[in-house]
Design a protein around this motif. Structure first.
Motif, PDB file in Angstrom:
ATOM      1  N   GLU A  61       0.992  -1.130   0.013  1.00 41.99           N
ATOM      2  CA  GLU A  61       0.203   0.214   0.163  1.00 41.99           C
ATOM      3  C   GLU A  61       0.883   1.181  -0.029  1.00 41.99           C
ATOM      4  O   GLU A  61       2.029   1.249   0.402  1.00 41.99           O
ATOM      5  N   VAL A  62       0.437   2.668  -0.806  1.00 37.66           N
ATOM      6  CA  VAL A  62       0.995   3.377  -0.511  1.00 37.66           C
ATOM      7  C   VAL A  62       0.187   4.787   0.206  1.00 37.66           C
ATOM      8  O   VAL A  62      -1.029   5.070  -0.037  1.00 37.66           O
ATOM      9  N   TYR A  63       1.069   5.388   1.014  1.00 37.27           N
ATOM     10  CA  TYR A  63       0.478   6.512   1.800  1.00 37.27           C
ATOM     11  C   TYR A  63       1.424   7.816   1.484  1.00 37.27           C
ATOM     12  O   TYR A  63       2.589   7.947   1.138  1.00 37.27           O
ATOM     13  N   SER A  64       0.432   8.934   1.448  1.00 35.73           N
ATOM     14  CA  SER A  64       0.926  10.386   1.073  1.00 35.73           C
ATOM     15  C   SER A  64       0.866  11.154   2.329  1.00 35.73           C
ATOM     16  O   SER A  64      -0.071  11.132   3.156  1.00 35.73           O
ATOM     17  N   PHE A  65       2.000  12.210   2.495  1.00 31.80           N
ATOM     18  CA  PHE A  65       1.949  12.968   3.800  1.00 31.80           C
ATOM     19  C   PHE A  65       2.533  14.269   3.357  1.00 31.80           C
ATOM     20  O   PHE A  65       3.356  14.346   2.606  1.00 31.80           O
ATOM     21  N   GLY A  66       2.520  15.319   4.246  1.00 27.60           N
ATOM     22  CA  GLY A  66       3.028  16.478   3.958  1.00 27.60           C
ATOM     23  C   GLY A  66       2.080  17.367   3.391  1.00 27.60           C
ATOM     24  O   GLY A  66       0.783  17.235   3.458  1.00 27.60           O
ATOM     25  N   THR A  67       2.387  18.324   2.607  1.00 27.36           N
ATOM     26  CA  THR A  67       1.495  19.346   1.836  1.00 27.36           C
ATOM     27  C   THR A  67       1.339  18.790   0.542  1.00 27.36           C
ATOM     28  O   THR A  67       2.211  18.554  -0.456  1.00 27.36           O
ATOM     29  N   LEU A  68      -0.138  18.616   0.152  1.00 23.66           N
ATOM     30  CA  LEU A  68      -0.634  17.996  -1.062  1.00 23.66           C
ATOM     31  C   LEU A  68      -1.744  19.064  -1.753  1.00 23.66           C
ATOM     32  O   LEU A  68      -2.474  18.818  -1.634  1.00 23.66           O
ATOM     33  N   PRO A  69      -0.958  19.869  -2.471  1.00 17.37           N
ATOM     34  CA  PRO A  69      -1.978  20.869  -3.117  1.00 17.37           C
ATOM     35  C   PRO A  69      -2.646  20.243  -4.063  1.00 17.37           C
ATOM     36  O   PRO A  69      -3.806  21.105  -4.695  1.00 17.37           O
ATOM     37  N   TRP A  70      -2.437  19.301  -4.732  1.00 18.18           N
ATOM     38  CA  TRP A  70      -3.277  18.823  -5.897  1.00 18.18           C
ATOM     39  C   TRP A  70      -4.449  17.830  -5.270  1.00 18.18           C
ATOM     40  O   TRP A  70      -5.379  17.630  -5.946  1.00 18.18           O
ATOM     41  N   ARG A  71      -4.707  17.849  -4.115  1.00 19.68           N
ATOM     42  CA  ARG A  71      -5.758  17.107  -3.473  1.00 19.68           C
ATOM     43  C   ARG A  71      -6.974  18.238  -3.433  1.00 19.68           C
ATOM     44  O   ARG A  71      -6.778  19.482  -3.668  1.00 19.68           O
ATOM     45  N   SER A  72      -8.172  17.791  -3.477  1.00 15.23           N
ATOM     46  CA  SER A  72      -9.215  18.532  -3.583  1.00 15.23           C
ATOM     47  C   SER A  72      -9.689  19.337  -2.193  1.00 15.23           C
ATOM     48  O   SER A  72     -10.056  20.414  -2.458  1.00 15.23           O
ATOM     49  N   PRO A  74      -9.691  20.937   1.677  1.00 12.88           N
ATOM     50  CA  PRO A  74      -8.492  21.407   2.445  1.00 12.88           C
ATOM     51  C   PRO A  74      -8.104  20.434   3.599  1.00 12.88           C
ATOM     52  O   PRO A  74      -6.858  20.852   3.934  1.00 12.88           O
ATOM     53  N   VAL A  75      -8.847  19.497   4.128  1.00 13.09           N
ATOM     54  CA  VAL A  75      -8.324  18.443   5.114  1.00 13.09           C
ATOM     55  C   VAL A  75      -7.197  17.569   4.269  1.00 13.09           C
ATOM     56  O   VAL A  75      -6.132  17.323   4.884  1.00 13.09           O
ATOM     57  N   GLU A  76      -7.314  17.457   3.073  1.00 17.75           N
ATOM     58  CA  GLU A  76      -6.399  16.498   2.448  1.00 17.75           C
ATOM     59  C   GLU A  76      -5.138  17.291   1.992  1.00 17.75           C
ATOM     60  O   GLU A  76      -4.213  16.730   1.626  1.00 17.75           O
ATOM     61  N   ILE A  77      -5.214  18.731   1.808  1.00 14.29           N
ATOM     62  CA  ILE A  77      -4.183  19.401   1.268  1.00 14.29           C
ATOM     63  C   ILE A  77      -3.040  19.459   2.319  1.00 14.29           C
ATOM     64  O   ILE A  77      -1.880  19.053   1.974  1.00 14.29           O
ATOM     65  N   CYS A  78      -3.308  19.666   3.846  1.00 12.83           N
ATOM     66  CA  CYS A  78      -2.295  19.410   4.785  1.00 12.83           C
ATOM     67  C   CYS A  78      -3.051  18.500   5.796  1.00 12.83           C
ATOM     68  O   CYS A  78      -3.406  18.743   6.833  1.00 12.83           O
TER      69      CYS A  78
END
Length: 395
Positions: A61-72, A74-78
């Motif tokens: 599985e793959v997890y992302s963390f940090g600042t993610l501006p491509w997410r839709s 606001p909770v997912e962006i940071c």
């Protein structure tokens, strides 16, 4: 007792294996700390961008963390904790990579997925600034018939470009910039293209900086390495030249040596002159022998004509001339050198014929056979000149 200590140590080590620690510069503490919000899953691989990162767990599985501006949202962006990439659920990911602002993953069936910043085409999607979720990249070899899907082993990401290493050890690239290694100036490249400069070589690994790339290539066997001279042996010019263009370098080995061509022509002329010079000298010697023989025999024939009152008719002289010409043609057919001056022979025969006609008209006697006379008058050119001596009848 020792076995109990060893087992307890291994148990403690297994608990700590795959745990993620991070630290940052600036106002944040520089001491490595556990990644906030991360559970107890074992991490096999981690990759970092400028402000984000991805984690690959042991279950694929793959997890992302940090600042993610491509997410839709606001909770997912940071996000406060790593979030699961749901688009890859059901796929077993074997490796991950990150660029400055985008990410990539490769599954066990060789399919590459890209997501994140895409303003330069680094996610292989056209006319789209962001790719919010992992999107499969279609890589096909146009040289194969029918088209075959290219399976990927590894990804490497820069700031505006991405490289992929296939199972056939070839490099595919997309994005923007000369760091792609492609023969093109049309950017962005959203359809993956093969890096032809390394075609035929075995690439072991690829790596990307922000605006530069690297390929680790297998060494050629030592027996295949042939020393190549740097300069031409004739004109001392470079055999291999490099021309800098806007975004690539042209390497040429099409050296044409003008000195070598001139040398070859002069050698051919010298060879031809060497081959012709013996024949020329032979002809000169034959001409001298012929002239000396002609003068000596002219006198000898005149003396013999006076001594034996020999006459020759014009018809005999003409037939003798034809015999001489026929003999000359036969000798030429046998590769025997002909008379050097045929005109002089004809002139001599004409004078001899006129002299015989005058003698015949004055004495009114029958002509004598002309064959011995001709043999005496025109000696064999291949024998040395001889001196004939006439004796009066009855001596």
């Amino acid at each position: 007792m020792d076995s109990k200590k060893r087992s307890s140590t291994e148990a403690e080590g297994s608990k700590e294996r795959g745990l993620v620690h991070i630290w940052q510069a600036g106002s944040f503490p520089i001491t490595p700390e556990r990644l906030p919000g991360w559970g107890g899953k074992t991490v096999l691989q981690a990759a970092l961008g400028v402000k984000h990162g991805v984690l690959l767990t042991e279950d694929g599985e793959v997890y992302s963390f940090g600042t993610l501006p491509w997410r839709s949202g606001p909770v997912e962006i940071c996000p406060s904790s790593p979030i699961l990439e749901n688009a890859l659920v059901g796929q077993y990911v074997i490796t991950v990579a990150t660029g400055s602002f985008h990410s990539g993953a490769v599954t066990d069936n060789g399919v590459a997925y890209m997501w994140g910043e895409n303003s330069a085409g680094q996610c292989a999607v056209a006319n789209q600034q962001y790719v919010p979720e992992p999107n499969p990249v279609s890589i096909a070899d146009s040289e194969a018939s029918p088209l075959l899907a290219v399976r990927i082993l590894q990804l490497a990401c820069g700031e505006e470009h991405t490289l992929a290493l296939s199972i056939s050890r070839e490099i595919w690239a997309w994005g923007t910039g000369c760091q792609l290694g492609l023969i093109t100036t049309a950017f962005p490249v959203t359809k993956p293209q093969k890096v032809e400069h390394l075609a035929g070589r075995v690439v072991l690994q690829v790596a990307c900086g922000a605006f530069h790339s690297l390929a680790l290539v297998q060494c050629l066997p030592s027996q295949d390495l042939k020393p190549v001279p740097e300069r031409c042996n004739q004109c001392s010019q470079l055999l291999i030249t490099m021309t800098d263009k806007e975004d690539h370098v042209i390497i040429s080995d099409s050296h044409c040596c003008p000195l070598g061509v001139t040398l070859t022509e002069s050698q051919a002329e010298n060879h031809a002159s060497t081959a012709l010079s013996p024949s020329t000298e032979t002809l000169d010697r034959q001409e001298e022998v012929f002239e000396n023989t002609l003068v000596a025999n002219d006198q000898s024939v005149a003396t013999e004509l006076n001594a034996v009152s020999a006459q020759i008719t014009s018809s005999d002289a003409m037939s003798s001339q034809q015999n001489v010409m026929g003999t000359t043609e036969i000798s030429s057919a046998r590769n025997i050198p002909s008379y050097p001056d045929t005109q002089a022979v004809n002139e001599y025969l004409r004078k001899l014929s006129d002299h015989s006609v005058r003698e015949d008209s004055e004495h009114g006697e029958k002509p004598v056979p002309s064959q011995p006379l001709l043999e005496e008058a025109i000696p064999n050119l291949h024998s040395p000149p001889t001196t004939s001596t006439s004796f009066p009848p009855g001596s």
